[in-house]
Design a protein around this motif. Structure first.
Motif, PDB file in Angstrom:
ATOM      1  N   ASN A  37      43.593  56.933  28.850  1.00  0.00           N
ATOM      2  CA  ASN A  37      42.470  57.808  29.201  1.00  0.00           C
ATOM      3  C   ASN A  37      41.623  57.230  30.329  1.00  0.00           C
ATOM      4  O   ASN A  37      41.203  57.957  31.253  1.00  0.00           O
ATOM      5  CB  ASN A  37      41.596  58.050  27.965  1.00  0.00           C
ATOM      6  CG  ASN A  37      42.102  59.204  27.134  1.00  0.00           C
ATOM      7  OD1 ASN A  37      42.842  60.053  27.605  1.00  0.00           O
ATOM      8  ND2 ASN A  37      41.697  59.248  25.876  1.00  0.00           N
ATOM      9  N   LYS A  38      41.389  55.926  30.264  1.00  0.00           N
ATOM     10  CA  LYS A  38      40.610  55.285  31.331  1.00  0.00           C
ATOM     11  C   LYS A  38      41.382  55.315  32.648  1.00  0.00           C
ATOM     12  O   LYS A  38      40.798  55.504  33.724  1.00  0.00           O
ATOM     13  CB  LYS A  38      40.280  53.845  30.953  1.00  0.00           C
ATOM     14  CG  LYS A  38      39.350  53.697  29.750  1.00  0.00           C
ATOM     15  CD  LYS A  38      38.004  54.372  29.986  1.00  0.00           C
ATOM     16  CE  LYS A  38      37.199  53.689  31.058  1.00  0.00           C
ATOM     17  NZ  LYS A  38      35.865  54.313  31.241  1.00  0.00           N
ATOM     18  N   ALA A  39      42.699  55.156  32.579  1.00  0.00           N
ATOM     19  CA  ALA A  39      43.521  55.210  33.794  1.00  0.00           C
ATOM     20  C   ALA A  39      43.493  56.614  34.394  1.00  0.00           C
ATOM     21  O   ALA A  39      43.453  56.773  35.617  1.00  0.00           O
ATOM     22  CB  ALA A  39      44.952  54.789  33.472  1.00  0.00           C
ATOM     23  N   ALA A  84      44.335  46.679  35.914  1.00  0.00           N
ATOM     24  CA  ALA A  84      43.574  45.936  34.903  1.00  0.00           C
ATOM     25  C   ALA A  84      43.559  46.683  33.574  1.00  0.00           C
ATOM     26  O   ALA A  84      43.696  46.083  32.505  1.00  0.00           O
ATOM     27  CB  ALA A  84      42.140  45.703  35.397  1.00  0.00           C
ATOM     28  N   TYR A  85      43.384  48.006  33.630  1.00  0.00           N
ATOM     29  CA  TYR A  85      43.414  48.809  32.403  1.00  0.00           C
ATOM     30  C   TYR A  85      44.766  48.687  31.703  1.00  0.00           C
ATOM     31  O   TYR A  85      44.841  48.508  30.483  1.00  0.00           O
ATOM     32  CB  TYR A  85      43.140  50.281  32.718  1.00  0.00           C
ATOM     33  CG  TYR A  85      41.706  50.603  33.068  1.00  0.00           C
ATOM     34  CD1 TYR A  85      40.643  49.938  32.464  1.00  0.00           C
ATOM     35  CD2 TYR A  85      41.419  51.587  34.012  1.00  0.00           C
ATOM     36  CE1 TYR A  85      39.326  50.239  32.785  1.00  0.00           C
ATOM     37  CE2 TYR A  85      40.101  51.898  34.348  1.00  0.00           C
ATOM     38  CZ  TYR A  85      39.062  51.224  33.731  1.00  0.00           C
ATOM     39  OH  TYR A  85      37.763  51.529  34.051  1.00  0.00           O
ATOM     40  N   ALA A  86      45.829  48.804  32.486  1.00  0.00           N
ATOM     41  CA  ALA A  86      47.172  48.756  31.904  1.00  0.00           C
ATOM     42  C   ALA A  86      47.455  47.384  31.297  1.00  0.00           C
ATOM     43  O   ALA A  86      47.964  47.278  30.179  1.00  0.00           O
ATOM     44  CB  ALA A  86      48.215  49.099  32.964  1.00  0.00           C
ATOM     45  N   ASP A  87      47.130  46.325  32.022  1.00  0.00           N
ATOM     46  CA  ASP A  87      47.384  44.972  31.517  1.00  0.00           C
ATOM     47  C   ASP A  87      46.515  44.654  30.302  1.00  0.00           C
ATOM     48  O   ASP A  87      46.920  43.901  29.405  1.00  0.00           O
ATOM     49  CB  ASP A  87      47.117  43.941  32.617  1.00  0.00           C
ATOM     50  CG  ASP A  87      48.159  43.985  33.731  1.00  0.00           C
ATOM     51  OD1 ASP A  87      49.224  44.591  33.514  1.00  0.00           O
ATOM     52  OD2 ASP A  87      47.901  43.430  34.805  1.00  0.00           O
ATOM     53  N   GLY A  88      45.328  45.212  30.266  1.00  0.00           N
ATOM     54  CA  GLY A  88      44.404  44.908  29.170  1.00  0.00           C
ATOM     55  C   GLY A  88      44.652  45.709  27.913  1.00  0.00           C
ATOM     56  O   GLY A  88      44.091  45.386  26.859  1.00  0.00           O
ATOM     57  N   LEU A 140      51.663  50.138  28.168  1.00  0.00           N
ATOM     58  CA  LEU A 140      51.343  50.650  29.498  1.00  0.00           C
ATOM     59  C   LEU A 140      51.847  49.742  30.613  1.00  0.00           C
ATOM     60  O   LEU A 140      52.287  50.221  31.653  1.00  0.00           O
ATOM     61  CB  LEU A 140      49.825  50.843  29.637  1.00  0.00           C
ATOM     62  CG  LEU A 140      49.159  51.759  28.597  1.00  0.00           C
ATOM     63  CD1 LEU A 140      47.697  51.963  28.935  1.00  0.00           C
ATOM     64  CD2 LEU A 140      49.882  53.089  28.488  1.00  0.00           C
ATOM     65  N   SER A 141      51.741  48.443  30.427  1.00  0.00           N
ATOM     66  CA  SER A 141      52.235  47.482  31.404  1.00  0.00           C
ATOM     67  C   SER A 141      53.414  46.741  30.773  1.00  0.00           C
ATOM     68  O   SER A 141      53.238  45.916  29.876  1.00  0.00           O
ATOM     69  CB  SER A 141      51.125  46.492  31.795  1.00  0.00           C
ATOM     70  OG  SER A 141      51.548  45.641  32.830  1.00  0.00           O
TER      71      SER A 141
END
Length: 329
Positions: free
Chosen positions: A82-84, A122-126, A135-136
């Motif tokens: 959602n943030k992505a 950053a969103y995907a890695d986190g 995601l990542s």
């Protein structure tokens, strides 16, 4: 006939008292444990069924924990997705603003887009929970697709007694944003795949020369830029980038929908598992639990019978003493 060798009345009273004491011990045990089938000797069939079902209930408790862990993994991925999506919408806004802008403005907008691209990564890695990131992804050097995330959802036992495990599978391949795998033919993620303006994903990129329009050029959401420091994208290329962003947004929306559906399914399964455990507990209770109302009433009756049995045995033993009166002068 009166006999000093055999006291039939005393033997009858003793047998009755022994039977009463045995029943009293059984009732006291049921009251103490709350169970009428506490051991296999009480009722072998019911004890066996209850033992198996208690074991299955412990397994279901573990399933409940697994569902909770799985829900957290999916929820983490859903939050990151959602943030992505929100961030990619910001990139879309920047590209709209870049249409018709001067080279100087495009340079400024490009700086903002690069910052947003970094935030997407950053969103995907986190979006990692308990070592799981949907995601990542890094599928390694041999796999061409990402492995599904399997969440234990049920412990089953068929009519023959064979046990099995069911899982809820989350298809990571369709929701991953980045793919770090290096195998030949590996499918890249939504944000690092090569896309045409029409949204088609290509395994081999058709690199774009900024400032020179080519309808066959591909762009990657993760790395597209308005300027390389020297040349600048023209409006037609900005339009291509918008098409790439639009197709990526469509794929991410579908991915978020899949994650939401998985999350909903897990919650439904958690509710069902909890209800199932309660049902098994009730079923086992009906087989082995003691009815405390009956047992308390039976205890009082047996205590009275015990007292009467002791009194009867005392009377029967006293009958032998009356024989002595026959020998008194």
């Amino acid at each position: 006939m009166s006999s000093i060798n055999t006291n039939a009345s005393a033997m009858t009273a003793l047998q009755t008292l022994s039977a009463t004491n045995k029943s009293l011990n059984t009732t006291q045990g049921r009251i103490a444990t709350g169970m009428r089938v506490a051991e296999a000797s009480d009722n072998a069939a019911y004890w066996s069924i209850a033992t198996t079902m208690r074991s299955d209930n412990k397994a279901l408790s573990t399933v409940q924990d697994s569902l909770g862990l799985g829900a957290s993994k999916v929820d983490t991925a859903y939050t990151g997705m959602n943030k992505a999506i929100d961030t990619l919408n910001e990139i879309k806004v920047k590209l709209v603003a870049a249409t018709g802008a001067s080279d100087a403005d495009k340079a400024k907008i490009d700086t903002e887009i690069k910052a947003l691209q970094g935030q997407l990564k950053a969103y995907a890695d986190g979006a990692t929970f308990s070592g799981s990131n949907m995601l990542s992804v890094n599928s390694g050097t041999t796999a061409t697709t990402a492995s599904d995330v399997k969440i234990v959802s049920a412990f089953n036992r068929d009519a023959a007694g064979a046990a099995s495990i069911s899982t809820i599978d989350v298809n990571v391949e369709n929701i991953k944003l980045y793919e770090a795998g290096t195998a030949a033919g590996v499918n890249k993620g939504i944000l690092d795949s090569n896309r045409t303006a029409a949204g088609a994903e290509l395994a081999v990129a058709s690199a774009a020369t900024l400032g020179t329009y080519n309808a066959a050029n591909t762009f990657t959401v993760d790395s597209m830029e308005l300027t390389d420091g020297t040349d600048f994208a023209n409006d037609q290329q900005v339009g291509q980038m918008l098409g790439v962003v639009e197709s990526a947004l469509k794929d991410m929306t579908t991915a978020a929908t899949n994650l939401g559906a998985a999350k909903s399914r897990i919650e439904l399964q958690k509710t069902f598992t909890s209800s199932l455990m309660d049902s098994i507990d009730r079923g086992v209770g009906q087989l082995v639990d003691a009815d405390m109302n009956k047992e308390s009433t039976r205890l009082q009756a047996l205590q009275v019978q015990q007292q009467l049995g002791i009194q009867a045995l005392s009377i029967a033993n006293g009958n032998s003493q009356s024989i002595l009166s026959l020998f008194r002068g």
